[in-house]
Design an enzyme around this catalytic site. Structure first.
Site, PDB file in Angstrom:
ATOM      1  N   CYS A 266      -9.494  -1.876  -3.828  1.00 24.76           N
ATOM      2  CA  CYS A 266      -9.000  -0.607  -4.375  1.00 24.76           C
ATOM      3  C   CYS A 266      -9.833  -0.175  -5.572  1.00 24.76           C
ATOM      4  O   CYS A 266      -9.492   0.797  -6.233  1.00 24.76           O
ATOM      5  CB  CYS A 266      -7.525  -0.730  -4.754  1.00 24.76           C
ATOM      6  SG  CYS A 266      -7.246  -2.009  -5.988  1.00 24.76           S
TER       7      CYS A 266
ATOM      8  N   GLN B  10       0.875  -1.180   0.000  1.00 22.70           N
ATOM      9  CA  GLN B  10       0.000   0.000   0.000  1.00 22.70           C
ATOM     10  C   GLN B  10       0.907   1.223   0.000  1.00 22.70           C
ATOM     11  O   GLN B  10       1.901   1.256   0.722  1.00 22.70           O
ATOM     12  CB  GLN B  10      -0.891   0.017   1.256  1.00 22.70           C
ATOM     13  CG  GLN B  10      -1.869  -1.139   1.354  1.00 22.70           C
ATOM     14  CD  GLN B  10      -3.069  -1.018   0.404  1.00 22.70           C
ATOM     15  OE1 GLN B  10      -3.051  -0.221  -0.538  1.00 22.70           O
ATOM     16  NE2 GLN B  10      -4.074  -1.832   0.630  1.00 22.70           N
TER      17      GLN B  10
ATOM     18  N   GLU C  47      -1.569 -16.632  -1.359  1.00 17.76           N
ATOM     19  CA  GLU C  47      -1.028 -15.642  -2.291  1.00 17.76           C
ATOM     20  C   GLU C  47      -0.470 -16.390  -3.492  1.00 17.76           C
ATOM     21  O   GLU C  47       0.158 -17.438  -3.341  1.00 17.76           O
ATOM     22  CB  GLU C  47       0.068 -14.819  -1.575  1.00 17.76           C
ATOM     23  CG  GLU C  47       1.040 -14.078  -2.449  1.00 17.76           C
ATOM     24  CD  GLU C  47       0.416 -12.994  -3.327  1.00 17.76           C
ATOM     25  OE1 GLU C  47      -0.474 -12.255  -2.858  1.00 17.76           O
ATOM     26  OE2 GLU C  47       0.836 -12.901  -4.493  1.00 17.76           O
TER      27      GLU C  47
ATOM     28  N   ASN D 202      -8.223  -9.195  -0.007  1.00 20.93           N
ATOM     29  CA  ASN D 202      -7.700  -7.911  -0.487  1.00 20.93           C
ATOM     30  C   ASN D 202      -7.166  -8.136  -1.905  1.00 20.93           C
ATOM     31  O   ASN D 202      -5.974  -8.156  -2.135  1.00 20.93           O
ATOM     32  CB  ASN D 202      -6.588  -7.455   0.473  1.00 20.93           C
ATOM     33  CG  ASN D 202      -5.951  -6.134   0.081  1.00 20.93           C
ATOM     34  OD1 ASN D 202      -4.853  -5.822   0.513  1.00 20.93           O
ATOM     35  ND2 ASN D 202      -6.609  -5.341  -0.733  1.00 20.93           N
TER      36      ASN D 202
HETATM   37  C1  SAM Z   1      -3.913  -5.797  -3.508  1.00 13.72           C
HETATM   38  S1  SAM Z   1      -2.629  -6.931  -3.260  1.00 13.72           S
HETATM   39  C2  SAM Z   1      -2.850  -7.264  -1.550  1.00 13.72           C
HETATM   40  C3  SAM Z   1      -1.629  -7.620  -0.768  1.00 13.72           C
HETATM   41  C4  SAM Z   1      -1.730  -7.671   0.732  1.00 13.72           C
HETATM   42  N1  SAM Z   1      -3.023  -8.059   1.222  1.00 13.72           N
HETATM   43  C5  SAM Z   1      -1.259  -6.387   1.379  1.00 13.72           C
HETATM   44  O1  SAM Z   1      -2.070  -5.716   2.018  1.00 13.72           O
HETATM   45  O2  SAM Z   1      -0.101  -6.053   1.228  1.00 13.72           O
HETATM   46  C6  SAM Z   1      -3.240  -8.326  -4.096  1.00 13.72           C
HETATM   47  C7  SAM Z   1      -2.371  -9.563  -4.050  1.00 13.72           C
HETATM   48  O3  SAM Z   1      -3.108 -10.633  -4.627  1.00 13.72           O
HETATM   49  C8  SAM Z   1      -2.209 -11.482  -5.334  1.00 13.72           C
HETATM   50  N2  SAM Z   1      -3.054 -12.240  -6.302  1.00 13.72           N
HETATM   51  C9  SAM Z   1      -3.491 -11.848  -7.507  1.00 13.72           C
HETATM   52  N3  SAM Z   1      -4.282 -12.800  -8.049  1.00 13.72           N
HETATM   53  C10 SAM Z   1      -4.352 -13.810  -7.154  1.00 13.72           C
HETATM   54  C11 SAM Z   1      -5.039 -15.050  -7.143  1.00 13.72           C
HETATM   55  N4  SAM Z   1      -5.815 -15.435  -8.150  1.00 13.72           N
HETATM   56  N5  SAM Z   1      -4.915 -15.837  -6.056  1.00 13.72           N
HETATM   57  C12 SAM Z   1      -4.131 -15.451  -5.005  1.00 13.72           C
HETATM   58  N6  SAM Z   1      -3.463 -14.273  -4.977  1.00 13.72           N
HETATM   59  C13 SAM Z   1      -3.576 -13.463  -6.033  1.00 13.72           C
HETATM   60  C14 SAM Z   1      -1.223 -10.518  -5.941  1.00 13.72           C
HETATM   61  O4  SAM Z   1      -0.014 -11.166  -6.237  1.00 13.72           O
HETATM   62  C15 SAM Z   1      -1.090  -9.469  -4.843  1.00 13.72           C
HETATM   63  O5  SAM Z   1      -0.018  -9.770  -3.987  1.00 13.72           O
END
Ligand code: SAM
Length: 764
Positions: free
Chosen positions: A375, A237, A300, A348
């Site tokens: 977001c 973030q 993740e 998230n």
């Molecule tokens: C908005 S970030 C949130 C990260 C964390 N919650 C934080 O607050 O730092 C979204 C995360 O989802 C992961 N992501 C994207 N698609 C995904 C999927 N299909 N399954 C699991 N993780 C996924 C991305 O790699 C990324 O790290």
């Protein structure tokens, strides 16, 4: 108001001209506008936006473009991809500003060892350096950084620096490493340098491959009381203070879980809550939750981030964090298979939201509490609408100003279990009810789906024992007729086949002819069936077609197969559609299903002989995708043409003039707290304005008796031998057969639906 010398040109802070209170009001309005077109979210209250305590110098992560002349900045407001150099940027965190200032000088007069890396990329010339990605880290306990960088909390502030290089112009690995070493010696804040390789023409700033050139491969980064391990390119973030507020909010919600739920087997002690943190990134949320004495499982897709999360948890004495690599839907399904239970699920996701398959799986887990951190208000609203059918509801949204001075807004929704939302009833009488089906739910129960439209209808007061009259595919939304008994089912099915018209609103890839009829046999189970689909193009939206489609005959997947056969597949159609276009629409515009909505049914009431018109509006998810793809102009145009439906039913007895009052539909007994539906008109709407014969859209001529001319009967296959001269109501010119040449109609594919998502490392 924040003064900035770059404000007029730089596109980075579009709201900088507003005072802060007005910015927050604008952001709240953005969230409100995202939910407003979903009836199931009607009672959802949007709180005031949580302001940032710091609105300049807050940005701890920045991806900046390097211009061919060596400027470091962002694209300008003009929208023509000119890079604006921003040496006095107001929002960069001081450590990042310091590094970019030094880099500007180094790009102008590079040290010999780093010349090959620092030469700015010019698409028409040479050069390799396209962008830089800077990430500030608040490192607890490090001594490798100067003491002057120490924060009030005792952390030293360093920077992870990534050079984004054009892959096909990259120097050798050895040269890169040498450049990295030379540059780090000149950048005292930088604790690690990496090179990221950008693929030619890829729209994202970062490419898929990153290599560390010098310094640390990752660094500890404190947010609030805990730290996670940051690596090059992984998500963070951008506002440390606001991120810490989100963590506190999630922790508080979980701590307030009903005590009764958390009593252990002995019946006396409160056990630790079990929390599933989906889309966990480097574990920032998981680690905060572990620190607050929750038992956390994190999921993740980006493996290095998972490894970092594990090691950070262990280093902070939080025990072994159960952190799993994989797609959220797949991992939740495997947790379900092992009968794992959770007290809370935190999600998230990236901007595209939670996939439909993951939403189903999450709902099946049945946790009493879900917390959704988003977001993107549009994909959040889309997903909350789906969750409302899956048995989760939320009473308020909490927007947070995560990126001050921009239009972006982070939103937290707290979801609790509730009965699935009741469907909106558009028409009902003693024989039938006509309701709106939401996307991602089957009409009748199917083992791979948690619920069904039928199940939700059976919870309506006074409704039992329903029979399906018209079927819709799971991904399709729109009007569904259910008969109250077998006699009514037969009557209405016959009426639909003989006098009925089902009118769909569809978005198809590319620009179709203005109108046409697709008469092609459809093969199912080894047999051929005749079918015809007529369409009229209502608008062209960002290179694609918005169509009004009427299938004659109702073969499974008829519209999708026929449109695919003429080279204009339905947008979002994962079976017969165009994968790259679908992927683009999902990522960019939040379209996670076929853009097909049954918007209007015209039928002669089998008992009264009245002509019945039933209409529903375009649902929120399709509306939002369309608006994102084209701006509001196409929506307005379609609205003016009465093409987006109105949620109403009216009927007209034969021989009655169009304006005669009609018997009102039976009043609806809503019961419960379901929001009331819009007024049911008791008379016919005024006739729509007349359009010139060649006007783009045939309007949804709601009340015009002409519009109800009986369609030809297509009961027998032989009637297809000569395509009937389909005279549209009101004497519109007969559509010509205007098929684009294609090879074949795709075979019917009825295998269960799964939505796959590429596993990618993502960022904000
Ligand atoms: C908005 S970030 C949130 C990260 C964390 N919650 C934080 O607050 O730092 C979204 C995360 O989802 C992961 N992501 C994207 N698609 C995904 C999927 N299909 N399954 C699991 N993780 C996924 C991305 O790699 C990324 O790290």
């Amino acid at each position: 108001m924040i003064e900035c010398v770059h404000a007029e040109q730089c596109g980075g802070c579009p709201l900088i001209g507003m005072d802060y209170a007005q910015q927050l009001t604008t952001k709240r309005a953005r969230v409100v506008s995202a939910i407003v077109h979903y009836p199931a979210l009607e009672l959802l209250y949007t709180r005031q936006v949580v302001p940032g305590d710091q609105i300049v110098g807050y940005r701890g992560r920045a991806k900046l473009i390097v211009s061919p002349t060596g400027g470091i900045g962002l694209y300008g407001r003009s929208g023509n991809h000119d890079v604006i150099d921003i040496p006095n940027c107001r929002v960069l965190a001081p450590a990042l500003a310091e590094v970019t200032t030094i880099l500007r000088g180094l790009i102008t007069s590079p040290p010999p060892e780093a010349r090959g890396l620092l030469l700015p990329y010019d698409p028409h010339g040479g050069g390799v350096l396209r962008a830089i990605d800077l990430r500030e880290v608040h490192m607890p306990g490090t001594t490798s950084l100067p003491e002057t960088t120490t924060t009030a909390q005792g952390n030293r502030v360093g920077v992870l620096l990534t050079f984004v290089l054009q892959r096909d112009r990259v120097p050798s690995r050895e040269e890169l490493k040498e450049a990295g070493r030379a540059l780090r010696a000149l950048l005292p804040r930088v604790v690690g340098i990496a090179a990221n390789l950008h693929e030619a023409d890829a729209p994202q700033i970062l490419g898929p491959e990153t290599m560390v050139l010098d310094g640390v491969p990752h660094a500890e980064d404190r947010i609030g009381p805990t730290y996670h391990v940051a690596s090059f390119g992984s998500f963070v973030q951008v506002h440390r203070g606001q991120a810490s507020r989100v963590h506190a909010l999630i922790t508080r919600e979980i701590a307030s879980l009903d005590m009764q739920l958390l009593i252990d087997e002995t019946g006396t002690n409160r056990r630790q809550p079990k929390v599933l943190d989906l889309y966990g990134g480097s574990g920032a949320i998981s680690i905060a939750l572990s620190h607050a004495k929750n038992i956390v499982t994190m999921v993740e897709s980006f493996a290095p981030a998972v490894q970092n999360a594990r090691s950070a948890a262990e280093a902070q004495g939080l025990g072994k964090l159960d952190a799993r690599v994989g797609d959220a839907a797949d991992v939740v399904n495997s947790l379900l298979a092992n009968n794992e239970k959770f007290d809370a699920v935190v999600m998230n996701p990236p901007r595209r939201g939670v996939s439909p398959a993951a939403r189903e799986a999450i709902a099946r887990l049945g946790a009493p509490l879900c917390i959704y951190v988003s977001c993107d208000p549009d994909t959040l609203a889309r997903d909350l609408d789906h969750f409302s059918r899956l048995g989760y509801t939320s009473s308020e949204l909490i927007p947070i100003d995560m990126i001050p001075l921009t239009e972006e807004v982070e939103t937290v929704a707290v979801l609790k279990r509730a009965p699935p939302a009741q469907p909106r009833v558009i028409y009902e009488d003693d024989d039938v009810i006509v309701v709106e089906k939401g996307p991602h739910e089957p009409v009748e129960n199917q083992p791979e789906y948690l619920g069904s439209l039928m199940q939700r209808c059976l919870r309506l007061p006074g409704v039992s024992n329903l029979k399906v009259v018209n079927k819709l595919d799971t991904g399709t939304s729109g009007l569904c007729i259910f008969a109250r008994n077998e006699v009514a089912r037969q009557l209405w099915t016959t009426a639909l086949a003989t006098s009925g018209r089902l009118i769909y609103l569809v978005a198809a890839k590319g620009v179709t002819p203005t109108k046409g009829a697709i008469a092609r046999d459809l093969r199912e189970g080894g047999r051929s069936y005749m079918a015809r689909t007529r369409y009229r193009r209502l608008a062209v939206a960002s290179g694609h077609s918005i169509l009004r489609v009427i299938p004659d005959g109702h073969r499974p997947h008829q519209i999708r197969r026929h449109l695919a056969a003429i080279g204009h597949p339905v947008l979002g159609d994962e079976r017969y559609g165009h994968v790259p276009t679908n992927r683009y629409f999902e990522e960019k515009h939040g379209l996670d299903r076929s853009f097909v909505h049954l918007i209007r049914i015209e039928i002669v009431h089998p008992r009264t002989g009245a002509k019945l018109l039933i209409e529903s509006t375009l649902p929120g998810d399709l509306r939002a995708s369309l608006e994102r793809a084209t701006g509001s102009s196409v929506i307005k145009f379609l609205e003016q043409k009465h093409a987006l439906g109105e949620n109403r039913a009216s009927s007209m007895l034969p021989g009655e003039p169009a304006s005669a009052p009609l018997p009102p539909p039976r009043p609806l007994d809503r019961g419960g707290s379901q929001p009331a539906i819009g007024p049911m008109p008791t008379d016919l709407s005024p006739p729509p304005p007349s359009y010139p014969p060649d006007s783009l859209a045939e309007p949804m001529s709601y009340a015009s008796p002409d519009s109800f001319a009986s369609p030809p009967s297509y009961a027998s296959p032989t009637s297809y031998a000569q395509p009937p001269s389909y005279a549209p109501p009101g004497g519109l010119p007969s559509p010509t057969i205007t098929e684009a040449p294609t090879e074949h109609v795709p075979e019917l594919d009825e295998s269960p639906r799964t939505i796959r998502h590429a596993i990618v490392s993502d960022d904000d």
